[in-house]
Scaffold this active site. Structure first.
Site, mmCIF file in Angstrom:
data_model
loop_
_atom_site.group_PDB
_atom_site.id
_atom_site.type_symbol
_atom_site.label_atom_id
_atom_site.label_comp_id
_atom_site.label_asym_id
_atom_site.label_seq_id
_atom_site.Cartn_x
_atom_site.Cartn_y
_atom_site.Cartn_z
ATOM 1 N N CYS A 1 -10.556 -21.598 -6.808
ATOM 2 C CA CYS A 1 -10.363 -20.148 -6.992
ATOM 3 C C CYS A 1 -8.863 -19.872 -7.164
ATOM 4 O O CYS A 1 -8.061 -20.303 -6.334
ATOM 5 C CB CYS A 1 -10.889 -19.399 -5.765
ATOM 6 S SG CYS A 1 -10.227 -17.722 -5.655
ATOM 7 N N LYS B 1 6.008 -14.247 -1.155
ATOM 8 C CA LYS B 1 4.844 -13.373 -1.190
ATOM 9 C C LYS B 1 4.580 -12.877 0.232
ATOM 10 O O LYS B 1 4.714 -13.639 1.189
ATOM 11 C CB LYS B 1 3.647 -14.190 -1.707
ATOM 12 C CG LYS B 1 2.567 -13.327 -2.222
ATOM 13 C CD LYS B 1 1.479 -14.110 -2.918
ATOM 14 C CE LYS B 1 0.335 -13.119 -3.096
ATOM 15 N NZ LYS B 1 -0.801 -13.572 -3.738
ATOM 16 N N LYS C 1 0.072 -12.595 5.892
ATOM 17 C CA LYS C 1 -0.075 -12.678 7.342
ATOM 18 C C LYS C 1 0.376 -14.036 7.838
ATOM 19 O O LYS C 1 1.056 -14.155 8.855
ATOM 20 C CB LYS C 1 -1.552 -12.495 7.714
ATOM 21 C CG LYS C 1 -1.873 -11.120 8.230
ATOM 22 C CD LYS C 1 -3.250 -11.166 8.857
ATOM 23 C CE LYS C 1 -3.867 -9.778 8.873
ATOM 24 N NZ LYS C 1 -5.291 -9.798 9.040
ATOM 25 N N HIS D 1 0.844 -1.202 0.000
ATOM 26 C CA HIS D 1 0.000 0.000 0.000
ATOM 27 C C HIS D 1 0.874 1.245 0.000
ATOM 28 O O HIS D 1 0.591 2.221 -0.694
ATOM 29 C CB HIS D 1 -0.894 0.033 1.248
ATOM 30 C CG HIS D 1 -1.758 -1.180 1.423
ATOM 31 N ND1 HIS D 1 -1.779 -1.924 2.577
ATOM 32 C CD2 HIS D 1 -2.631 -1.778 0.580
ATOM 33 C CE1 HIS D 1 -2.637 -2.919 2.439
ATOM 34 N NE2 HIS D 1 -3.155 -2.860 1.230
ATOM 35 N N HIS E 1 -7.598 -17.842 -3.940
ATOM 36 C CA HIS E 1 -7.686 -18.407 -2.589
ATOM 37 C C HIS E 1 -7.405 -19.901 -2.533
ATOM 38 O O HIS E 1 -7.319 -20.475 -1.450
ATOM 39 C CB HIS E 1 -9.067 -18.118 -1.986
ATOM 40 C CG HIS E 1 -9.292 -16.649 -1.761
ATOM 41 N ND1 HIS E 1 -9.806 -15.818 -2.729
ATOM 42 C CD2 HIS E 1 -9.007 -15.865 -0.690
ATOM 43 C CE1 HIS E 1 -9.853 -14.581 -2.257
ATOM 44 N NE2 HIS E 1 -9.375 -14.586 -1.029
ATOM 45 N N CYS F 1 -13.345 -13.843 -2.659
ATOM 46 C CA CYS F 1 -13.305 -12.810 -3.701
ATOM 47 C C CYS F 1 -14.632 -12.068 -3.825
ATOM 48 O O CYS F 1 -14.706 -11.072 -4.548
ATOM 49 C CB CYS F 1 -13.009 -13.420 -5.064
ATOM 50 S SG CYS F 1 -11.471 -14.304 -5.135
HETATM 51 O O1 ME8 Z 1 -7.729 -4.358 -4.005
HETATM 52 N N1 ME8 Z 1 3.085 -5.116 -3.800
HETATM 53 O O2 ME8 Z 1 -7.604 -3.174 -2.031
HETATM 54 P P1 ME8 Z 1 -6.304 -3.790 -1.357
HETATM 55 C C1 ME8 Z 1 2.727 -3.955 -4.352
HETATM 56 N N2 ME8 Z 1 -10.038 -2.274 -2.359
HETATM 57 N N3 ME8 Z 1 1.533 -3.368 -4.146
HETATM 58 C C2 ME8 Z 1 0.659 -3.975 -3.353
HETATM 59 C C3 ME8 Z 1 0.962 -5.212 -2.746
HETATM 60 C C4 ME8 Z 1 2.253 -5.771 -2.992
HETATM 61 N N4 ME8 Z 1 2.670 -6.911 -2.446
HETATM 62 N N5 ME8 Z 1 -0.099 -5.573 -2.014
HETATM 63 C C5 ME8 Z 1 -1.042 -4.587 -2.155
HETATM 64 C C6 ME8 Z 1 -8.192 -3.555 -3.198
HETATM 65 N N6 ME8 Z 1 -0.580 -3.615 -2.948
HETATM 66 C C7 ME8 Z 1 -9.436 -2.793 -3.528
HETATM 67 C C8 ME8 Z 1 -9.098 -1.699 -4.514
HETATM 68 S S1 ME8 Z 1 -9.743 0.393 -6.046
HETATM 69 C C9 ME8 Z 1 -11.128 1.046 -6.646
HETATM 70 C C10 ME8 Z 1 -10.261 -0.881 -4.974
HETATM 71 C C11 ME8 Z 1 -1.280 -2.367 -3.293
HETATM 72 O O3 ME8 Z 1 -6.288 -3.259 0.024
HETATM 73 C C12 ME8 Z 1 -1.488 -2.248 -4.786
HETATM 74 O O4 ME8 Z 1 -1.757 -0.929 -5.115
HETATM 75 O O5 ME8 Z 1 -6.241 -5.244 -1.559
HETATM 76 C C13 ME8 Z 1 -2.738 -3.073 -4.954
HETATM 77 O O6 ME8 Z 1 -3.370 -2.840 -6.199
HETATM 78 C C14 ME8 Z 1 -3.543 -2.577 -3.787
HETATM 79 O O7 ME8 Z 1 -2.574 -2.403 -2.739
HETATM 80 C C15 ME8 Z 1 -4.624 -3.542 -3.344
HETATM 81 O O8 ME8 Z 1 -5.144 -3.069 -2.138
#
Ligand code: ME8
Length: 639
Positions: free
Chosen positions: A143, A295, A298, A21, A146, A129
């Site tokens: 899936c 990867k 948690k 994030h 998952h 999902c």
């Molecule tokens: O998908 N490496 O939210 P999310 C790089 N709510 N970026 C990463 C990452 C990683 N290992 N893990 C997460 C959602 N991200 C939806 C989105 S938008 C309208 C709705 C980042 O909390 C990256 O930007 O699962 C990824 O696309 C996003 O967090 C997914 O966040």
């Protein structure tokens, strides 16, 4: 004023903010700052995605209502970003009333236009999902995300007629090479669109899920969380009538990772089309951060907390590492060891050392006042500093426009190293010894100040604090702001006569713990510790005749405080005049074995001809002779 609008994904509140994030949000912040430097009017949106089944389950685990739980986690994101110096303009939450109103309006609009229909459906549903899967999408019946076997459920639901837009979307993407970028993700979307596109189930019966936006045309249902979430990008601007929406929407850049390519590359353009909203400008897709080659998850316990890293290493160093290490679009590995290495080599050694040695010299030789930069016409002391600076400005800008943040930083660091070399080659500490070379000294140090100004300007998007600290200590008017890009394109903006504040250290070196130590630590840089000299070939090195010599006799040179005259035996006997009198007594040297340069052109010192040079390790506090670790025959060559 050429508006620029950048968005991050809105993050689910079912987990705390982590490295991934932080990366997307730092990217958006870097872009935002860069476009502000280019004189553009910018708007930066981030936020949290709070509806849906995932959030309900996470709240339940915490014993909280979904709203209270969502509020708590959303706050974690909201308060983290300023810690990382991320300056967003607006933080949206999908539970905001204004957002919910826009979602309903758009659902109604698409429903009225006939693109949403009601139908019974039986299919494989993955609760993780929150969506149905087609047979084709499942991997061995499971899936793909998952690895669980979806449940077969039969339901009456509302469907969004995506199939109707398939041909239009293919054509739209094919005719716009940079709509989705980098290209590999554009190709991925096009490959997916080669198969027939199925309609999207966009409702969830309230018997199963209440935590969502109620459909305006059927209150027994809430809408699918993605249909709700994607609309944040327009609701945050005050769609449909606000001035903000009209100005910024046509210039939107979405930043996401590859995990959510399909909703952004397929659902979203079709939703916009169906709702009669112009298309977004660019979808910019980056890769995934893995941690120690795995990867992040948690269950593996390897989730990297950005706040911990910021607290330990500082926001700028953390931001620098993220931008320098990852190639936008590709996956990248995170390790703390790599972070520490970057801090020590790029930040403390290259940039920090350049800054502190330069300012120390301004304080030492010019009492902290920026000298005049006029060069005597015959002087060649400006070498190609100016063209190197302009080249780095140009390359940095081009790379930033292509999202090649690592290349932009490489261009800046090339210039940092060129400036360090410029100091080594011009050796201001030598110029300072002679009054006649005062003008040259001024010119050299003016060029160095000007180089530092350009460097401070260029690093601002990635390292805003360091840029501003540098600017303050360079006496620039933009100390607490940023320099415009157009000002970096001009050489000579530093104002002579400016009194500079006392200098500071930018980046302390970090000791790798023993397990991580490479054993190749460099020394703490001092003000006059020269940077490494320009590279030479082996052939040039071998032209230096280094030999073991035995000191036969040593005496003080009359009328000199520093010099000793040595008679040495290095295969043959000759005299060397050496500046050893302040550190060594002549009688202590007799019989010692030292290392000498035996083929140095003879030079007269205080009237005595010196035929070589004794090697020492010397700085202003000590002077040690270089010697051999056991008796050697005089004249033995070194190799
Ligand atoms: O998908 N490496 O939210 P999310 C790089 N709510 N970026 C990463 C990452 C990683 N290992 N893990 C997460 C959602 N991200 C939806 C989105 S938008 C309208 C709705 C980042 O909390 C990256 O930007 O699962 C990824 O696309 C996003 O967090 C997914 O966040």
């Amino acid at each position: 004023m050429n508006p620029f609008y950048v968005t991050t994904p809105i993050y689910y509140v079912n987990a705390r903010p982590h490295l991934g994030h932080a990366y997307s949000t730092v990217v958006a912040d870097v872009l935002n700052r860069f476009h502000r430097m280019c004189g553009q009017e910018t708007y930066f949106l981030t936020g949290t995605d709070e509806h849906g089944d995932k959030v309900v389950r996470a709240a339940k685990d915490e014993g909280l209502s979904p709203l209270v739980y969502a509020e708590q986690v959303s706050e974690l994101f909201k308060t983290l970003w300023p810690e990382l110096d991320i300056e967003y303009d607006y933080f949206i939450r999908t539970t905001d009333h204004v957002h919910v109103k826009v979602v309903k309006e758009i659902l109604q609009k698409i429903y009225d236009a006939g693109d949403i229909y009601f139908s019974e459906y039986e299919g494989a549903y993955c609760f993780g999902c929150e969506r149905f899967y087609t047979e084709r999408e499942l991997v061995d019946g499971r899936c793909p995300d998952h690895n669980t076997v979806p449940e077969v459920i039969r339901e009456s639901n509302y469907f969004f007629r995506m199939s109707r837009y398939q041909d239009w979307l293919v054509e739209y993407i094919e005719t716009r090479p940079d709509f989705i970028r980098p290209e590999r993700y554009r190709n991925e979307v096009l490959a997916f669109l080669r198969e027939p596109l199925e309609d999207l189930c966009i409702s969830r019966p309230k018997t199963r899920l209440q935590w969502g936006v109620t459909l305006p045309f059927d209150d027994r249902y809430v809408t699918y969380v993605w249909f709700d979430a994607l609309l944040n990008y327009v609701s945050a601007l005050g769609y449909p009538d606000s001035d903000l929406f009209k100005r910024f929407w046509p210039n939107v850049h979405h930043v996401i990772a590859k995990d959510i390519l399909k909703p952004h590359g397929i659902y979203w353009p079709i939703m916009l089309r169906a709702a009669g909203i112009p298309q977004y400008r660019h979808l910019n897709v980056h890769g995934y951060w893995n941690v120690d080659e795995s990867k992040m998850s948690k269950s593996l316990g390897n989730v990297v907390e950005p706040l911990d890293l910021k607290n330990q290493y500082g926001a700028d160093a953390f931001r620098y590492f993220l931008m320098r290490e990852m190639v936008f679009g590709l996956d990248c590995n995170f390790s703390e060891k790599a972070l520490v290495q970057r801090i020590n080599s790029d930040l403390a050694n290259d940039l920090g050392n350049l800054f502190s040695r330069s300012l120390t010299m301004i304080h030492r030789y010019f009492e902290g006042i920026v000298p005049k930069g006029d060069l005597a016409p015959e002087s060649n002391l400006d070498l190609d500093m100016k063209s190197a600076a302009l080249r780095s400005v140009r390359e940095c800008r081009e790379a930033m426009e292509e999202f090649a943040f690592n290349k932009a930083l490489m261009a800046i660091w090339r210039f940092i190293n060129q400036t360090n070399k410029y100091i080594d080659v011009t050796a201001p500490w030598e110029l300072a010894k002679r009054k006649a070379q005062r003008e040259q000294l001024q010119a050299v140090l003016y060029n160095v100040m000007e180089g530092l100004r350009v460097i401070a300007g260029l690093i601002y998007p990635v390292m805003p604090r360091t840029a501003q600290l540098m600017q303050k200590h360079l006496g620039l008017p933009s100390a607490d702001a940023f320099q415009k890009f157009e000002d970096l394109d001009v050489w000579g903006r530093t104002i002579p006569g400016t009194k500079l504040p006392k200098t500071v250290s930018l980046f302390p070196r970090i000791e790798q713990d023993k397990a991580q130590s490479t054993g190749h630590e460099t020394l703490e840089p001092t003000d006059e510790m020269p940077h490494r000299k320009p590279e030479i070939s082996m052939e040039i090195f071998q032209r230096i005749d280094l030999r073991v010599a035995t000191v036969l006799d040593a005496e003080l040179v009359p009328r000199s405080k520093k010099l000793l005259k040595l008679r040495v035996h290095a295969g043959e006997e000759f005299n060397i005049v050496a500046g050893l009198a302040e550190s060594h007594k002549p009688e202590d040297l007799v019989g010692k074995q030292v290392v000498v340069v035996a083929n140095l052109k003879p030079a007269k010192l205080m009237g005595i001809l010196s035929h070589g040079m004794v090697l020492t390790a010397a700085n202003k506090d000590s002077c040690r002779l270089i010697t051999v670790d056991g008796p050697s025959e005089p004249g033995t060559p070194l190799s």
